[in-house]
Design an enzyme around this catalytic site. Structure first.
Site, PDB file in Angstrom:
ATOM      1  N   CYS A  82       0.821  -1.217   0.000  1.00  0.00           N
ATOM      2  CA  CYS A  82       0.000   0.000   0.000  1.00  0.00           C
ATOM      3  C   CYS A  82       0.862   1.278   0.000  1.00  0.00           C
ATOM      4  O   CYS A  82       1.455   1.590  -1.018  1.00  0.00           O
ATOM      5  CB  CYS A  82      -0.998  -0.059   1.149  1.00  0.00           C
ATOM      6  SG  CYS A  82      -2.429   0.987   0.882  1.00  0.00           S
ATOM      7  N   HIS A 185      -3.028  -5.378   1.740  1.00  0.00           N
ATOM      8  CA  HIS A 185      -2.365  -5.529   3.043  1.00  0.00           C
ATOM      9  C   HIS A 185      -2.402  -6.981   3.517  1.00  0.00           C
ATOM     10  O   HIS A 185      -3.240  -7.316   4.362  1.00  0.00           O
ATOM     11  CB  HIS A 185      -3.120  -4.712   4.097  1.00  0.00           C
ATOM     12  CG  HIS A 185      -3.016  -3.237   3.941  1.00  0.00           C
ATOM     13  ND1 HIS A 185      -2.001  -2.502   4.491  1.00  0.00           N
ATOM     14  CD2 HIS A 185      -3.815  -2.359   3.305  1.00  0.00           C
ATOM     15  CE1 HIS A 185      -2.178  -1.228   4.220  1.00  0.00           C
ATOM     16  NE2 HIS A 185      -3.276  -1.109   3.497  1.00  0.00           N
ATOM     17  N   GLU A 187      -0.580  -8.311   5.571  1.00  0.00           N
ATOM     18  CA  GLU A 187      -0.231  -8.335   7.007  1.00  0.00           C
ATOM     19  C   GLU A 187      -1.465  -8.218   7.892  1.00  0.00           C
ATOM     20  O   GLU A 187      -1.373  -8.441   9.101  1.00  0.00           O
ATOM     21  CB  GLU A 187       0.776  -7.213   7.319  1.00  0.00           C
ATOM     22  CG  GLU A 187       0.224  -5.795   7.339  1.00  0.00           C
ATOM     23  CD  GLU A 187       0.043  -5.177   5.959  1.00  0.00           C
ATOM     24  OE1 GLU A 187       0.157  -5.893   4.937  1.00  0.00           O
ATOM     25  OE2 GLU A 187      -0.239  -3.967   5.896  1.00  0.00           O
TER      26      GLU A 187
HETATM   27  N1  GLN Z   1      -3.518   6.426   1.069  1.00  0.00           N
HETATM   28  C1  GLN Z   1      -2.272   6.117   1.705  1.00  0.00           C
HETATM   29  C2  GLN Z   1      -1.119   6.872   1.059  1.00  0.00           C
HETATM   30  O1  GLN Z   1      -1.306   7.667   0.231  1.00  0.00           O
HETATM   31  C3  GLN Z   1      -1.996   4.636   1.663  1.00  0.00           C
HETATM   32  C4  GLN Z   1      -2.974   3.903   2.533  1.00  0.00           C
HETATM   33  C5  GLN Z   1      -2.433   2.658   3.163  1.00  0.00           C
HETATM   34  O2  GLN Z   1      -1.234   2.405   3.199  1.00  0.00           O
HETATM   35  N2  GLN Z   1      -3.320   1.904   3.729  1.00  0.00           N
HETATM   36  O3  GLN Z   1       0.007   6.660   1.389  1.00  0.00           O
END
Ligand code: GLN
Length: 205
Positions: A82, A185, A187
Site C-alpha cells: 500500500c 495488506h 499483514e
Molecule cells: N492512502 C495512503 C497513502 O497515500 C496509503 C494507505 C495505506 O497504506 N493503507 O500513502
C-alpha cells in the site's frame, strides 16, 4: 547469509507491528528499522502500509532516504504494501508535490485510487507465484498501478467482474527483480503467503 536472514520493517509510521508478526512466522529475524545503522544490517526490507506522504517526510528527517535509495540501487530485496508500494514507485499520480519516490519499481501508481468515499475494498485475487488458491486482499485507501515499464512483472489484477467497479482489471501486485509491491495488506489477514514469497527472494539474493 546466516540461516535466518535479517528482514527489517521500516518503522517510521504505519502498520509496522503487523508486518513484524507476519515475518516472524516466515523463519527470519524480523526487526524494526529507524536508523541507517539498522538498515545496514538488513538483508531485505518491508515498507509497510500507512501514509506515504508522512513516511516520505520522515525518511528525510531520520536521514534514511539516501541510504535506502543506495541499498535499493545495490539490489537489496524490498517489499512494499500500500503506502510502501507508493514509496517504491518511480512516479505517483495524485501525490503531494514534495513527496519523495524511491524509484525501485519502474511503474506509475495512482494514490487513493479506489475512491475517496469508499475507503476500503476487498477482493479474492489470483497472485502469480503464490500457491494454494486465491489471496483475500484488503485494500484501504489503496493505490493501483496505472502502468508498468518493460521488466516489471504483473503478479495480480483485480478480477474483471462488475463487482469490482472502477477497479476491475487494475494491476495490484508487481515485481521487478527482487522488489515486490502490493496495493493490498496481507499483514492484516493472517495469510503469510505474500511474506513467504518475499522471504524466498531475500534467501535467494
Ligand atoms: N492512502 C495512503 C497513502 O497515500 C496509503 C494507505 C495505506 O497504506 N493503507 O500513502
Amino acid at each position: 547469509m546466516p540461516a535466518q536472514p535479517v528482514v527489517g520493517v521500516l518503522a517510521l509510521q504505519g502498520d509496522v507491528r503487523e508486518h513484524l508478526v507476519s515475518l516472524a512466522a516466515c523463519d527470519v529475524l524480523a526487526r524494526p528499522v529507524r536508523r541507517p545503522e539498522e538498515l545496514a544490517e538488513c538483508d531485505g526490507l518491508v515498507l509497510p502500509g500507512g501514509e506515504s506522504t508522512t513516511m516520505s517526510r520522515l525518511l528525510e528527517t531520520f536521514e534514511l532516504l539516501e541510504p535506502l535509495r543506495k541499498r535499493l540501487a545495490d539490489g537489496m530485496p524490498a517489499y512494499g504494501s500500500c503506502a510502501g508500494m507508493i514509496l517504491l514507485a518511480g512516479q505517483v499520480l495524485d501525490g503531494r508535490a514534495d513527496q519523495q519516490q524511491l524509484g525501485a519499481i519502474d511503474m506509475v501508481v495512482r494514490r487513493n485510487a479506489f475512491g475517496r468515499q469508499v475507503d476500503s475494498f476487498e477482493s479474492e485475487l489470483d497472485v502469480t507465484g503464490i500457491p494454494g488458491g486465491p489471496v483475500h486482499a484488503v485494500f484501504i485507501r489503496a493505490p493501483w498501478v496505472e502502468s508498468v515499464a518493460d521488466g516489471v512483472e504483473v503478479l495480480a489484477r483485480v478480477p474483471d467482474i462488475p463487482a469490482s467497479g472502477d477497479a476491475a482489471g487494475r494491476i495490484v501486485a508487481v515485481r521487478q527483480g527482487s522488489v515486490l509491491a502490493t496495493s493490498f495488506h496481507p499483514e492484516l489477514t493472517g495469510d503469510e503467503r505474500v511474506h513467504r514469497l518475499f522471504v524466498e527472494t531475500v534467501r535467494a539474493a
